[in-house]
Design an enzyme around this catalytic site. Structure first.
Site, short mmCIF file in Angstrom:
data_model
loop_
_atom_site.label_atom_id
_atom_site.label_comp_id
_atom_site.label_asym_id
_atom_site.label_seq_id
_atom_site.Cartn_x
_atom_site.Cartn_y
_atom_site.Cartn_z
N LYS A 13 16.93 4.62 2.15
CA LYS A 13 17.72 4.55 3.39
C LYS A 13 18.96 3.73 3.08
O LYS A 13 19.02 2.54 3.41
CB LYS A 13 16.92 3.79 4.46
CG LYS A 13 16.16 4.64 5.43
CD LYS A 13 15.65 3.74 6.56
CE LYS A 13 14.38 4.24 7.15
NZ LYS A 13 13.76 3.29 8.09
N ARG A 19 -0.47 6.87 7.19
CA ARG A 19 -0.23 7.01 5.74
C ARG A 19 -0.78 8.33 5.23
O ARG A 19 -0.33 8.84 4.20
CB ARG A 19 -0.90 5.86 4.98
CG ARG A 19 -0.36 4.47 5.30
CD ARG A 19 -0.86 3.47 4.27
NE ARG A 19 -0.75 2.09 4.71
CZ ARG A 19 0.35 1.34 4.58
NH1 ARG A 19 1.42 1.84 4.05
NH2 ARG A 19 0.35 0.09 4.99
N ASP A 55 3.58 3.82 6.73
CA ASP A 55 2.76 3.58 7.91
C ASP A 55 3.59 3.13 9.10
O ASP A 55 4.73 2.67 8.97
CB ASP A 55 1.73 2.48 7.62
CG ASP A 55 2.39 1.10 7.56
OD1 ASP A 55 3.31 0.92 6.75
OD2 ASP A 55 2.00 0.22 8.35
N LYS A 91 0.82 -1.20 0.00
CA LYS A 91 0.00 0.00 0.00
C LYS A 91 0.86 1.26 0.00
O LYS A 91 0.39 2.35 -0.32
CB LYS A 91 -0.89 0.02 1.26
CG LYS A 91 -1.79 -1.16 1.40
CD LYS A 91 -2.45 -1.13 2.79
CE LYS A 91 -3.22 -2.40 3.03
NZ LYS A 91 -3.70 -2.48 4.44
N GLY A 92 2.13 1.10 0.42
CA GLY A 92 2.96 2.26 0.74
C GLY A 92 3.14 3.28 -0.36
O GLY A 92 3.29 4.47 -0.08
N ASP A 119 7.41 3.02 -1.68
CA ASP A 119 7.55 4.13 -0.74
C ASP A 119 8.99 4.30 -0.26
O ASP A 119 9.49 5.42 -0.19
CB ASP A 119 6.59 3.95 0.46
CG ASP A 119 6.71 2.59 1.15
OD1 ASP A 119 7.52 1.74 0.71
OD2 ASP A 119 5.98 2.37 2.14
N ASP A 127 14.62 0.11 1.88
CA ASP A 127 15.24 -0.02 3.19
C ASP A 127 16.35 -1.07 3.08
O ASP A 127 17.43 -0.77 2.57
CB ASP A 127 14.14 -0.40 4.18
CG ASP A 127 14.59 -0.42 5.63
OD1 ASP A 127 15.50 0.33 5.97
OD2 ASP A 127 14.02 -1.20 6.42
N PHE A 170 13.07 5.43 11.76
CA PHE A 170 11.76 4.98 11.30
C PHE A 170 10.87 6.20 11.04
O PHE A 170 10.68 7.03 11.92
CB PHE A 170 11.11 4.04 12.32
CG PHE A 170 9.94 3.31 11.73
CD1 PHE A 170 10.15 2.16 10.98
CD2 PHE A 170 8.66 3.79 11.88
CE1 PHE A 170 9.08 1.49 10.39
CE2 PHE A 170 7.58 3.13 11.31
CZ PHE A 170 7.79 1.98 10.56
N VAL A 171 10.34 6.30 9.83
CA VAL A 171 9.56 7.48 9.45
C VAL A 171 8.15 7.08 9.02
O VAL A 171 7.91 5.94 8.61
CB VAL A 171 10.25 8.26 8.31
CG1 VAL A 171 11.58 8.81 8.76
CG2 VAL A 171 10.42 7.40 7.06
#
Ligand code: IMP
Ligand code: MG
Length: 215
Positions: A160, A194, A188, A72-73, A129, A132, A181-182
């Site tokens: 990141k 979100r 989310d 969903k990000g 999104d 990582d 962590f953002v």
């Protein structure tokens, strides 16, 4: 009365949140209240998207391509991004989560995937999104190539790089962020935040006792 509440509320906000135009209605709990600081404001996001959209346009001008959003990000980023790209494109979505199981491959769970006709022989721009560890994107690129894509490039809202475990770099990225962590703008924590129009850091007390949802 409302005026004095608003100015007291505003005075509580740090300068980053004030710049982002953050406010909430008196008496209602707002998602903004859980944010410790704003890292990327709506204005900065707009500028970052314009830049990335320019790069995407330059790369794909004169070429058929499909933007594939990872749900969903990526939903907020992909919808702003495509509206800033003024050349013909198609849009598809997939939904995936990969387990952080200690292996380098990362097992991929595809709960929703485009039809074969939307992949085979196509040039794809995979949009997520955040990159990582990179395991999700690496597994998705491999899967899409195995299913016959002609070419797969990657575009992420956030990168990141310090957390990378897979050998993958984004072809396009709007912003690089530190190892923190953002949330917001599609990202989310436990399924929430979100809908924030900026990227922020949560108050640490909120995630001390819970694990983040994937996707
Ligand atoms: P990875 O690159 O395979 O480690 O996983 C990327 C996914 O982890 C992203 O699509 C997000 O769903 C999630 N993720 C990683 N870092 C963050 C973060 O700082 N905030 C919210 N979600 C994150
Ligand atoms: Mg995700």
């Amino acid at each position: 009365m409302w005026g004095s509440f608003a100015s007291r509320y505003h005075a509580r906000l740090d300068p980053g949140r004030r710049r982002a135009g953050v406010s909430s209605q008196p008496g209602l709990r707002a998602v903004h209240d859980d944010i410790e600081r704003v890292l990327i404001s709506p204005e900065e996001i707009r500028a970052g998207i314009e830049r990335v959209a320019g790069e995407v346009t330059h790369t794909y001008r004169g070429t058929d391509f499909t933007v594939v959003g990872v749900l969903k990000g990526s939903c907020v980023f992909v919808s702003d991004l495509i509206r800033a790209v003024p050349i013909p494109l198609e849009l598809a979505f997939l939904s995936a989560s990969s387990y952080r199981d200690g292996t380098t491959s990362g097992r991929l769970d595809l709960s929703f995937f485009p039809a074969e006709g939307e992949i085979a022989g196509k040039r794809l721009l995979l949009v997520d999104d955040i990159l990582d560890t990179g395991r999700t994107m690496q597994a998705l690129v491999d899967t899409l190539m195995e299913r016959g894509a002609l070419d797969v490039k990657t575009c992420v809202f956030l990168d990141k790089p310090s957390r990378r475990l897979a050998a993958i770099q984004p072809d396009f990225r709007a912003f690089a962020v530190e190892d923190l962590f953002v949330v917001g703008y599609g990202l989310d924590f436990a399924g929430r935040y979100r809908n924030l129009p900026y990227v922020g850091a949560l108050r640490p007390a909120l995630y001390a006792s819970a694990a983040p949802a994937r996707g």
